[in-house]
Enzyme design. Structure first.
Site, mmCIF file in Angstrom:
data_model
loop_
_atom_site.group_PDB
_atom_site.id
_atom_site.type_symbol
_atom_site.label_atom_id
_atom_site.label_comp_id
_atom_site.label_asym_id
_atom_site.label_seq_id
_atom_site.Cartn_x
_atom_site.Cartn_y
_atom_site.Cartn_z
ATOM 1 N N ASP A 181 44.014 -25.263 1.494
ATOM 2 C CA ASP A 181 43.645 -24.315 0.423
ATOM 3 C C ASP A 181 44.544 -24.596 -0.778
ATOM 4 O O ASP A 181 45.769 -24.524 -0.678
ATOM 5 C CB ASP A 181 43.851 -22.891 0.951
ATOM 6 C CG ASP A 181 43.507 -21.829 -0.095
ATOM 7 O OD1 ASP A 181 43.156 -22.185 -1.237
ATOM 8 O OD2 ASP A 181 43.613 -20.627 0.230
ATOM 9 N N ASP B 75 37.932 -24.917 -3.650
ATOM 10 C CA ASP B 75 39.319 -25.324 -3.373
ATOM 11 C C ASP B 75 39.739 -25.211 -1.903
ATOM 12 O O ASP B 75 40.904 -25.060 -1.601
ATOM 13 C CB ASP B 75 40.295 -24.576 -4.299
ATOM 14 C CG ASP B 75 40.636 -23.175 -3.810
ATOM 15 O OD1 ASP B 75 39.787 -22.551 -3.152
ATOM 16 O OD2 ASP B 75 41.759 -22.721 -4.094
ATOM 17 N N GLU B 76 38.759 -25.301 -0.992
ATOM 18 C CA GLU B 76 39.104 -25.170 0.434
ATOM 19 C C GLU B 76 38.375 -26.186 1.313
ATOM 20 O O GLU B 76 37.195 -26.430 1.120
ATOM 21 C CB GLU B 76 38.680 -23.791 0.939
ATOM 22 C CG GLU B 76 39.472 -22.669 0.365
ATOM 23 C CD GLU B 76 39.116 -21.344 1.038
ATOM 24 O OE1 GLU B 76 39.613 -20.320 0.592
ATOM 25 O OE2 GLU B 76 38.339 -21.367 2.025
HETATM 26 N N1 DCP Z 1 38.429 -17.123 -8.237
HETATM 27 C C1 DCP Z 1 37.787 -16.323 -9.168
HETATM 28 N N2 DCP Z 1 37.708 -14.952 -8.978
HETATM 29 C C2 DCP Z 1 38.247 -14.392 -7.872
HETATM 30 C C3 DCP Z 1 38.887 -15.181 -6.905
HETATM 31 C C4 DCP Z 1 38.970 -16.561 -7.121
HETATM 32 O O1 DCP Z 1 37.282 -16.840 -10.180
HETATM 33 N N3 DCP Z 1 38.160 -13.050 -7.700
HETATM 34 C C5 DCP Z 1 38.525 -18.583 -8.486
HETATM 35 C C6 DCP Z 1 39.827 -18.915 -9.167
HETATM 36 C C7 DCP Z 1 40.690 -19.489 -8.091
HETATM 37 C C8 DCP Z 1 39.674 -20.132 -7.164
HETATM 38 O O2 DCP Z 1 38.515 -19.332 -7.275
HETATM 39 O O3 DCP Z 1 41.637 -20.428 -8.599
HETATM 40 C C9 DCP Z 1 40.155 -20.201 -5.737
HETATM 41 O O4 DCP Z 1 40.340 -18.881 -5.211
HETATM 42 P P1 DCP Z 1 41.523 -18.471 -4.260
HETATM 43 O O5 DCP Z 1 41.198 -17.158 -3.707
HETATM 44 O O6 DCP Z 1 41.821 -19.582 -3.304
HETATM 45 O O7 DCP Z 1 42.767 -18.246 -5.251
HETATM 46 P P2 DCP Z 1 43.773 -19.254 -5.921
HETATM 47 O O8 DCP Z 1 43.537 -20.665 -5.499
HETATM 48 O O9 DCP Z 1 43.746 -19.008 -7.380
HETATM 49 O O10 DCP Z 1 45.174 -18.726 -5.385
HETATM 50 P P3 DCP Z 1 45.906 -18.928 -3.969
HETATM 51 O O11 DCP Z 1 47.139 -19.719 -4.262
HETATM 52 O O12 DCP Z 1 46.234 -17.550 -3.523
HETATM 53 O O13 DCP Z 1 44.951 -19.635 -3.056
HETATM 54 CA CA CA Z 2 43.291 -21.280 -3.279
#
Ligand code: DCP
Ligand code: CA
Length: 353
Positions: free
Chosen positions: A6, A106-107
């Site tokens: 992730d 991203d996963e």
């Molecule tokens: N995303 C979004 N709105 C949300 C959640 C996520 O647009 N409510 C988008 C932005 C993130 C991407 O999806 O960068 C991936 O979501 P993640 O939940 O994996 O969050 P992040 O990668 O940003 O953070 P983490 O480090 O907690 O994985």
């Molecule tokens: Ca993420």
């Protein structure tokens, strides 16, 4: 074992990558609705910003109040750019993993046949080296365990759990942190005195089905009973592709040799689809050329394809198309089904194919 990868604060990290001038700043990536200059929601934020309580889904005006303006940069989402980075990461993952699937931008989930821990570390490091972006990795017997493990040590984290440690991690987890349990379900469970997964074991099975319906009730029972392997399919971890990659006997430009290797691997993809009640719309061939660069060629079908069938003609076309545009010999070749379609609601139809 299952490996879950992730990416850390993905959209914001992608922005850091192309804007080194913002190093150390709070980066808030926003979906602007356009009504007023600050209308819209936060898509994600880097860890600097999370310290101030800024998070995904929050209204932009609220984030502006929390993040000190002199240290903050607000940027609009650029999905095309994030998608390109996601594809680059995907090439790295498929280079190392025999069976893998991208489940969101991203996963990734990877099924590891051999020693999973060193493989996971290698993939994590290769992603960092080849794309400049950090991720967190979890390794566990189940998809649910691997995903939760990856989340435990963020950012840039790594956690390996064997069966006993996986059970302890999940049983000790707050119920709302279990992947697949939404806010409403968590609230209802709190109302029944359930705070952790362990508490769930005390509840009457019939009550769970009565309260949450057959599907969610059975899901919760499986969770309580530790049948973690059955859980993730009901939740957000829907796999959107399945792929397999293999090394050719020697580097070659012979299309029929490549096709033979593909045919060898295709059965595994089809078995996976069958097991998971999925069809696919997109067929892609991945090529790793002698300079170790990744390429792919794909085509999409009008209607989804099933678990049997022979796609040699289409595959040959993709291979020829690639060879025509690239002068190098091919070292590794992969087959991927993407744009999967769930057919579990059509069991009889699918069963007849
Ligand atoms: N995303 C979004 N709105 C949300 C959640 C996520 O647009 N409510 C988008 C932005 C993130 C991407 O999806 O960068 C991936 O979501 P993640 O939940 O994996 O969050 P992040 O990668 O940003 O953070 P983490 O480090 O907690 O994985
Ligand atoms: Ca993420």
């Amino acid at each position: 074992m299952i490996i879950h990868i992730d990416m850390d604060y993905f959209f914001a990290q992608a922005e850091e990558l192309r804007h080194p001038e913002y190093t150390g700043k709070i980066i808030v990536v926003c979906v602007y609705s356009g009504r007023t200059p600050d209308s819209g929601v936060v898509s994600t934020v880097n860890y600097e910003g999370r310290r101030y309580g800024v998070h995904s889904g929050m209204p932009i005006f609220k984030a502006r109040k929390r993040a000190p303006p002199q240290d903050s940069v607000f940027l609009p989402v650029d999905h095309e750019y994030y998608g390109e980075i996601s594809d680059r990461i995907d090439s790295v993952v498929t280079e190392y993993a025999e069976i893998s699937g991208r489940t969101s931008i991203d996963e990734w989930f990877i099924r590891a046949e051999g020693d999973a821990e060193p493989l996971a570390r290698k993939i994590k490091q290769a992603i960092r080296e080849k794309t400049g972006i950090t991720c967190s990795a979890g390794v566990a017997p189940s998809m649910l365990g691997a995903k939760m493990a990856a989340g435990m040590r963020k950012p840039d984290g790594f956690l390996f759990v064997d069966e006993a440690a996986e059970r302890k991690m999940i049983e000790d987890s707050d119920i709302e942190k279990v992947v697949g349990i939404g806010e409403k379900t968590a609230e209802a469970l709190h109302g029944l005195g359930v705070e952790t997964v362990k508490n769930l074991k005390k509840l009457d099975r019939m009550l769970l089905v009565e309260k949450f319906g057959k599907k969610s009730g059975s899901w919760l029972i499986a969770l309580a009973e530790g049948r973690y392997g059955e859980l993730l399919e009901y939740s957000e971890g829907e796999q959107s592709e399945v792929s397999r990659i293999g090394t050719l006997k020697e580097k070659t430009r012979d299309a029929s040799e490549m096709l033979e290797k593909i045919a060898e691997m295709e059965g595994d993809n089809q078995a996976w689809l069958k097991q998971h009640n999925k069809f696919f719309r997109t067929l892609a061939i991945a090529f790793v050329t002698e300079d170790m660069k990744n390429h792919s060629r794909s085509l999409s079908f009008k209607s989804p394809k099933g678990w049997t069938g022979d796609f040699r003609e289409e595959e040959m076309k993709l291979i020829r198309e690639f060879l025509a545009g690239n002068p190098l010999a091919v070292r590794r070749i992969g087959i991927r089904y993407a744009n999967l379609v769930d057919v579990s609601g059509q069991k009889t139809l699918a069963g007849e194919l």
